[in-house]
Write a protein that holds these residues in place. Sequence first.
Motif, PDB file in Angstrom:
ATOM      1  N   GLU A 129      10.122  -1.932   4.288  1.00  0.00           N
ATOM      2  CA  GLU A 129       9.657  -3.292   4.527  1.00  0.00           C
ATOM      3  C   GLU A 129      10.533  -4.239   3.731  1.00  0.00           C
TER       4      GLU A 129
ATOM      5  N   PRO B  78       0.813  -1.219   0.000  1.00  0.00           N
ATOM      6  CA  PRO B  78       0.000   0.000   0.000  1.00  0.00           C
ATOM      7  C   PRO B  78       0.850   1.275   0.000  1.00  0.00           C
TER       8      PRO B  78
ATOM      9  N   ARG C  62       0.479   4.241  -2.670  1.00  0.00           N
ATOM     10  CA  ARG C  62       0.254   5.626  -2.256  1.00  0.00           C
ATOM     11  C   ARG C  62       1.246   6.559  -2.954  1.00  0.00           C
TER      12      ARG C  62
ATOM     13  N   LEU D 294       8.079   3.765   4.605  1.00  0.00           N
ATOM     14  CA  LEU D 294       8.264   2.668   5.547  1.00  0.00           C
ATOM     15  C   LEU D 294       9.140   1.619   4.880  1.00  0.00           C
TER      16      LEU D 294
ATOM     17  N   LEU E 153       2.755 -17.115   3.067  1.00  0.00           N
ATOM     18  CA  LEU E 153       1.711 -16.103   3.257  1.00  0.00           C
ATOM     19  C   LEU E 153       0.434 -16.495   2.528  1.00  0.00           C
TER      20      LEU E 153
ATOM     21  N   VAL F 224       4.359  11.497   5.966  1.00  0.00           N
ATOM     22  CA  VAL F 224       5.221  10.578   6.690  1.00  0.00           C
ATOM     23  C   VAL F 224       6.157   9.877   5.720  1.00  0.00           C
TER      24      VAL F 224
END
Lengths: 77, 348
Positions: free
Chosen positions: B207, B85, B89, B205, B218, B202
């Motif tokens: 990952e 995500p 974004r 991130l 998964l 922000v």
Amino acid sequence: MLIEVFGPGCMKCQTMEKHAKEAAAQSGGEHQVVKISDYAAMVARGVLSTPALALDGQVKFQGRVASADEILALLKG
Amino acid sequence: MSDGSLQSSSFRRGGWLLLALPLWVFLYAVNHTVSEWVAFRLLGLTPKSHLGEAVAFLFYDTPKVLLLLTLVVFIVTFIQTFVNPGRVRDALSRRRPGLGNALASLFGIVTPFCSCSAVPLFIGFLRAGVPLGVTFSFLVAAPMINEVALGMLFAMFGWKIAALYAGTGLAIAFTSGLILGQLHMERHLEGWVQDALKGPAVGELEEETPTLSARIELAVQGVKEIVGKVWPYILAGIAVGAFIHGYVPESLMAGLLGKNHWYSVPLAVLIGVPLYSNAAGVMPIVEALLGKGAALGSTLAFMMAVIGLSLPETIILSKVMRPRLIATFVSVVALGILLVGYLFNAIL
């Protein structure tokens, strides 16, 4: 370590919190599990999809339930 | 856990998967014969009778839908491990309307999405500079073009109906996002959201990229989780489907949801919205409706209303949007579904 679980309270988020607590108990170290369900707080931390988990302020998983083993591996790593 | 035990457990998992595939094919192949044997031999019901047909449908459809669901969820979850995500974004950030709406609708199909994620995702997008209209395209496409529903439609009814579903869903998401973007409704967001948007965007991130065996792992987890969660919806859907299949006369269905009446599409949407079901649970109902002569447009509208316009998601979104924005959002999407229904009833 500080383990933060982010989620508004759906089933997945509760499972994630349970796994975090199991991992914390199994690792034997000093860990604190905190649940964050406030949306504004999640957004401030950059969490885009829930459930998410952060270790000492760093987001490690998001958008899926991590297993207790996965969290434990991070705690030990 | 040492590396050695991790490796041997993923080898064991691989072995199970190699066994699972032929087993799957075998079960799928014998399902029809077994279901007829159970209904007409074991239970001694009469073929072509109401009860006999309903029970045969039940015994045929339950294993069929569960088997297909397992395979579809495995493939879909595997594909989703490649979509993040945060990257979606960033790809949508500061896109102009038009191209942005088109990309957002496409990403909406493949991004893993659960309705409890809708709020953080919504704000996270806006805060990173994704325009409101583009964000709406994503929010419409994500639940409406459900990737599991798409896979199930393909497996049960062929690529034409699956493509029709994806194509019309994309068109609705694209157009409603475009319209909502033009209405400039930013001031109808709740106050705390407007405050949150003033904060700095922000950072990225970090990952880790999963390995192949982690992706398979998964996908297996996804199957356990999703199939374990949705089977009651599937059983409920199959029960409704079996009832329709055995007892509802074709003339009634063709009258209510056929293509010759103006009211059939709104009726399908009205029945669909309050029905909160899972994408997989609605498939047996769709199967029975089509089998009984409901028009494709009405059936598609029904399915989109069930999956795409759900009450729980609306309630969750009301935490970030004021009533006027929510009402506009729901009306634009509902209008899109109605148009799709009429269009396909008219041309097919």
